[in-house]
Design a protein around this motif. Structure first.
Motif, PDB file in Angstrom:
ATOM      1  N   LYS A 292     -41.522 -20.430 -60.382  1.00  0.00           N
ATOM      2  CA  LYS A 292     -42.772 -19.754 -59.904  1.00  0.00           C
ATOM      3  C   LYS A 292     -42.879 -18.422 -60.706  1.00  0.00           C
ATOM      4  O   LYS A 292     -42.063 -17.625 -60.651  1.00  0.00           O
ATOM      5  N   LEU A 293     -44.152 -18.260 -61.560  1.00  0.00           N
ATOM      6  CA  LEU A 293     -44.374 -16.874 -62.182  1.00  0.00           C
ATOM      7  C   LEU A 293     -45.537 -16.645 -61.660  1.00  0.00           C
ATOM      8  O   LEU A 293     -46.609 -17.250 -61.756  1.00  0.00           O
ATOM      9  N   GLU A 294     -45.869 -15.464 -61.179  1.00  0.00           N
ATOM     10  CA  GLU A 294     -46.798 -14.820 -60.674  1.00  0.00           C
ATOM     11  C   GLU A 294     -47.288 -13.683 -61.637  1.00  0.00           C
ATOM     12  O   GLU A 294     -46.772 -12.733 -62.120  1.00  0.00           O
ATOM     13  N   ILE A 295     -48.542 -13.823 -61.972  1.00  0.00           N
ATOM     14  CA  ILE A 295     -49.306 -12.928 -62.888  1.00  0.00           C
ATOM     15  C   ILE A 295     -50.487 -12.125 -61.951  1.00  0.00           C
ATOM     16  O   ILE A 295     -51.326 -12.821 -62.023  1.00  0.00           O
ATOM     17  N   SER A 296     -50.258 -11.034 -61.574  1.00  0.00           N
ATOM     18  CA  SER A 296     -51.418 -10.471 -60.446  1.00  0.00           C
ATOM     19  C   SER A 296     -51.442  -9.124 -60.610  1.00  0.00           C
ATOM     20  O   SER A 296     -50.585  -8.286 -60.862  1.00  0.00           O
ATOM     21  N   ASN A 297     -52.581  -8.535 -60.127  1.00  0.00           N
ATOM     22  CA  ASN A 297     -53.117  -7.345 -60.230  1.00  0.00           C
ATOM     23  C   ASN A 297     -52.826  -6.742 -61.451  1.00  0.00           C
ATOM     24  O   ASN A 297     -52.513  -5.354 -61.323  1.00  0.00           O
ATOM     25  N   ASN A 298     -53.040  -7.107 -62.514  1.00  0.00           N
ATOM     26  CA  ASN A 298     -52.987  -6.255 -63.778  1.00  0.00           C
ATOM     27  C   ASN A 298     -54.257  -5.935 -64.225  1.00  0.00           C
ATOM     28  O   ASN A 298     -55.239  -6.760 -64.196  1.00  0.00           O
TER      29      ASN A 298
ATOM     30  N   LYS B 284     -45.058 -23.403 -61.612  1.00  0.00           N
ATOM     31  CA  LYS B 284     -46.112 -23.055 -61.137  1.00  0.00           C
ATOM     32  C   LYS B 284     -46.502 -21.648 -61.568  1.00  0.00           C
ATOM     33  O   LYS B 284     -45.699 -20.894 -61.288  1.00  0.00           O
ATOM     34  N   VAL B 285     -47.771 -21.517 -61.943  1.00  0.00           N
ATOM     35  CA  VAL B 285     -48.077 -20.101 -62.558  1.00  0.00           C
ATOM     36  C   VAL B 285     -49.346 -19.724 -61.719  1.00  0.00           C
ATOM     37  O   VAL B 285     -50.502 -20.526 -61.657  1.00  0.00           O
TER      38      VAL B 285
END
Length: 405
Positions: free
Chosen positions: A333-339, A367-368
């Protein structure tokens, strides 16, 4: 009878006075002993180089001689016993060589300025010693090289449980300020990391580099023996709350060297959070060959303007894999958030590992989750978040805002 009473009163008063004096003397002796214990000197070659304080920490006594500083600090940080060395606030010292600490070492340099000689690392962990439990806290660390260090200022190789906290450090655009090679459990936090000097138009070098250990990528590590450059990667690396600027601010790397034998080597759990990353001629963040991680709460900007076939270097956040991967990649899992992300070709770009004609994906990202970001793209809103064909096993976008930059 009255004379006897008076005598007894005088004797009582005298006893009280003597008792008080005795207590004062005892307290004075104990205080002196405590002071002596807290000021126990440490000698090296007949010179006092430090004192133990009440907490058992070593308060270093700087020398105006860079060679003496190098030898004295090397003496203090050698060995694997628990030790804390304090370079006094306000001190400005020159070190005539790289410091190679043993395990269980803390260096506190808050308010101090440390300059290392030309063409030298400031800190270097030797791979054959497998250093663990190393902390560098505070200080302004510089190279004497004009235009900054063109190699690496800090090198952590085959080390674990490493922390840099509150350090101000820099290197040349063509060098690295911090290089992390084949390490685990490393935290870089609250630091100011910047490139200085002149930036070449197509420079790709990172100021913070998370690297794989190979002959090509780590020639100095290779000099310690072949077993230290067999494609070892990094695990549990945390880049937190830093200000980083350079040609490429932060890079998590792979290599195609040695006929591509290390393409299938992957880093694990790389967390980039709370930073301001600013790049001049390459990606804001290059995040390559990583299984699982987070990119959260950052401001990431690239000002790169390349328009040739290498326009990928103008991406804000570039996530890609370059070799066949273990099954754990597809499950990751890769989370790219709140940037807040600003890029030219793309804000965020995701790419799996394909065959040459890109007709088949040989290794997909897992899962991205791309959510709650503000994404700016020079090429328009529609290019803010892109993937090559179906590079992700699952790509979920939600709560993002897109802008033409």
């Amino acid at each position: 009878m009255s004379e006897t009473k008076e005598f007894l009163k005088k004797r009582h008063r005298l006893a009280v006075i003597l008792f008080i004096l005795g207590c004062c003397l005892l307290v004075g002796v104990n205080a002196a002993q405590a002071q002596a214990a807290s000021d126990t000197p440490i000698y090296y070659q007949g010179r006092t180089i430090g004192y133990y304080n009440d907490a058992g920490q070593i308060e270093y006594v700087p020398s105006p001689d860079g060679n003496l500083n190098y030898k004295a600090l090397t003496y203090l940080i050698t060995g694997n016993k628990q030790k804390t060395i304090i370079i006094p606030s306000g001190a400005s010292i020159y070190i005539n060589g790289p410091l190679k600490p043993g395990s269980n070492t803390t260096i506190i340099a808050q308010g101090a300025t440390i300059t290392v000689k030309k063409k030298s690392n400031a800190i270097f962990t030797e791979p054959n010693r497998k250093i663990t439990n190393l902390s560098i806290i505070g200080g302004t660390w510089r190279s004497a090289d004009a235009g900054g260090r063109t190699g690496s200022l800090f090198v952590f190789a085959h080390a674990s449980n490493v922390m840099m906290d509150g350090v101000d450090c820099n290197a040349n655009y063509k060098g690295h300020t911090i290089e992390i090679i084949a390490c685990s459990n490393v935290t870089i936090q609250n630091c100011v990391v910047s490139a200085i000097g002149s930036c070449p138009a197509k420079c790709l070098e990172e100021q913070i580099q998370v690297d794989i250990a190979t002959k090509k990528t780590s020639p100095k590590i290779s000099s310690y023996g072949k077993k230290y450059v067999k494609g070892q990667t990094c695990k549990n690396i945390y880049i937190l709350n830093n200000q980083v600027s350079g040609a490429r601010a932060v890079g998590v790397n792979w290599t195609s060297s040695e006929k591509g034998k290390w393409r299938g080597k992957y880093h694990k759990n790389i967390v980039i959070s709370g930073n301001t990353l600013t790049s001049s001629t390459s990606e804001g963040l290059a995040y390559f060959n990583v299984i699982g991680g987070k990119i959260t709460n950052n401001t990431i900007i690239t000002y790169a303007k390349r328009k040739d076939s290498n326009s990928s270097y103008t991406i804000g956040v570039h996530v890609a894999v370059f070799g066949k991967a273990p099954k754990s990649l597809a499950k990751s899992k890769l989370e790219i958030s709140n940037n807040t992300i600003k890029g030219r070709r793309n804000g965020i770009y995701l790419k799996g590992y394909f065959n040459k004609k890109e007709t088949k994906c040989l290794a997909k990202l897992g899962k991205v989750y791309v959510k709650n970001n503000q994404i700016y793209c020079k090429k328009g809103k529609k290019n803010s978040v892109k993937q090559t064909k179906k590079s992700c096993k699952k790509l979920k976008k939600s709560g993002n805002k897109y802008y033409k930059w």
